[in-house]
Write a protein that holds these residues in place. Structure first.
Motif, PDB file in Angstrom:
ATOM      1  N   THR A  20       0.839  -1.200   0.000  1.00  0.00           N
ATOM      2  CA  THR A  20       0.000   0.000   0.000  1.00  0.00           C
ATOM      3  C   THR A  20       0.874   1.250   0.000  1.00  0.00           C
ATOM      4  O   THR A  20       2.070   1.178   0.307  1.00  0.00           O
ATOM      5  N   PRO A  21       0.285   2.402  -0.310  1.00  0.00           N
ATOM      6  CA  PRO A  21       1.059   3.645  -0.251  1.00  0.00           C
ATOM      7  C   PRO A  21       1.659   3.911   1.136  1.00  0.00           C
ATOM      8  O   PRO A  21       2.639   4.619   1.258  1.00  0.00           O
ATOM      9  N   MET A  22       1.089   3.308   2.161  1.00  0.00           N
ATOM     10  CA  MET A  22       1.622   3.478   3.519  1.00  0.00           C
ATOM     11  C   MET A  22       2.625   2.378   3.868  1.00  0.00           C
ATOM     12  O   MET A  22       2.950   2.167   5.023  1.00  0.00           O
ATOM     13  N   ARG A 111      -7.144   5.023  -6.346  1.00  0.00           N
ATOM     14  CA  ARG A 111      -7.489   4.953  -7.769  1.00  0.00           C
ATOM     15  C   ARG A 111      -7.912   6.310  -8.302  1.00  0.00           C
ATOM     16  O   ARG A 111      -8.562   7.083  -7.622  1.00  0.00           O
ATOM     17  N   TRP A 112      -7.566   6.531  -9.554  1.00  0.00           N
ATOM     18  CA  TRP A 112      -8.041   7.732 -10.247  1.00  0.00           C
ATOM     19  C   TRP A 112      -9.411   7.463 -10.844  1.00  0.00           C
ATOM     20  O   TRP A 112     -10.214   8.361 -10.996  1.00  0.00           O
ATOM     21  N   GLY A 113      -9.655   6.208 -11.206  1.00  0.00           N
ATOM     22  CA  GLY A 113     -10.946   5.860 -11.782  1.00  0.00           C
ATOM     23  C   GLY A 113     -11.111   4.358 -11.808  1.00  0.00           C
ATOM     24  O   GLY A 113     -10.159   3.608 -11.583  1.00  0.00           O
ATOM     25  N   ASN A 122     -16.479   5.242 -12.165  1.00  0.00           N
ATOM     26  CA  ASN A 122     -16.153   5.974 -10.943  1.00  0.00           C
ATOM     27  C   ASN A 122     -14.901   6.792 -11.194  1.00  0.00           C
ATOM     28  O   ASN A 122     -13.942   6.291 -11.790  1.00  0.00           O
ATOM     29  N   PHE A 123     -14.921   8.034 -10.727  1.00  0.00           N
ATOM     30  CA  PHE A 123     -13.755   8.903 -10.879  1.00  0.00           C
ATOM     31  C   PHE A 123     -13.437   9.572  -9.552  1.00  0.00           C
ATOM     32  O   PHE A 123     -14.324   9.854  -8.752  1.00  0.00           O
ATOM     33  N   VAL A 138      -7.374   9.377 -18.003  1.00  0.00           N
ATOM     34  CA  VAL A 138      -8.114   8.532 -17.059  1.00  0.00           C
ATOM     35  C   VAL A 138      -9.503   8.231 -17.624  1.00  0.00           C
ATOM     36  O   VAL A 138      -9.970   7.087 -17.554  1.00  0.00           O
ATOM     37  N   VAL A 139     -10.139   9.221 -18.206  1.00  0.00           N
ATOM     38  CA  VAL A 139     -11.463   8.995 -18.805  1.00  0.00           C
ATOM     39  C   VAL A 139     -11.359   7.983 -19.941  1.00  0.00           C
ATOM     40  O   VAL A 139     -12.138   7.015 -20.008  1.00  0.00           O
TER      41      VAL A 139
END
Length: 172
Positions: A20-22, A111-113, A122-123, A138-139
């Motif tokens: 994870t990022p942590m 997540r970005w999307g 989802n964004f 991302v779109v």
């Protein structure tokens, strides 16, 4: 070296390890996978885990001076995103010849999307803080999943067709 990890079991068929990022270790495993097999995989991947944890820690140090957004700021970004992202989705969906379901804006941590199997998109509201080219990528990425629900060569060919400089956005 003792490695502390969290196990998340699901209907998946294979095991996977995520840092994870942590810098926490998460093992994703099938419901019936014995704990001993999970521990063996973690032991076999100890070197990789150590490298990835160190990378995550360096990233955290690099961005440690960035302040946390307030709830009001996140709410405002969410409202901005609800006004800005759906028209971008509609434009690219028309160009790509795909149809989608609902669009949801959230404050997501990792997540970005995302794109569901039902075609719902989802964004992340934080997309309002990134360069426009990254937002467009991302779109396009999520809309490409409506054609290819994977990250195969065919998927990336679709992304590249509508976002030729996508690799710069991924690097960003």
């Amino acid at each position: 070296m003792e490695i502390t990890y969290k196990v998340i079991r699901s209907k998946r068929k294979t095991m996977g390890i995520e840092i994870t990022p942590m810098a926490e270790v998460v093992v994703r495993a099938p419901y019936g996978m014995p704990d001993e097999m999970i521990a063996r995989l973690v032991g076999e991947k100890a070197g990789w885990i150590a490298r990835k944890k160190e990378e995550a820690k360096k990233q955290n140090e690099k961005y440690s001076d960035i302040r946390t957004l307030t709830k009001d700021e996140l709410y405002a970004l969410g409202n901005m995103a609800m006004g800005a992202i759906p028209p971008i989705v509609k434009d690219y969906a028309g160009r790509m010849g795909v149809t989608y379901g609902r669009i949801t804006i959230r404050n997501q941590r990792t997540r970005w999307g995302s794109c569901s199997s039902k075609g719902n998109l989802n964004f992340n509201c934080l997309l309002m803080l990134v360069p426009e080219s990254v937002r467009d990528y991302v779109v396009v990425h999520e809309l490409a999943h409506l054609v290819e629900m994977n990250h195969s060569r065919d998927f990336w060919a679709i992304v590249e067709k509508y976002c030729p400089d996508y690799k710069e956005s991924v690097a960003w």
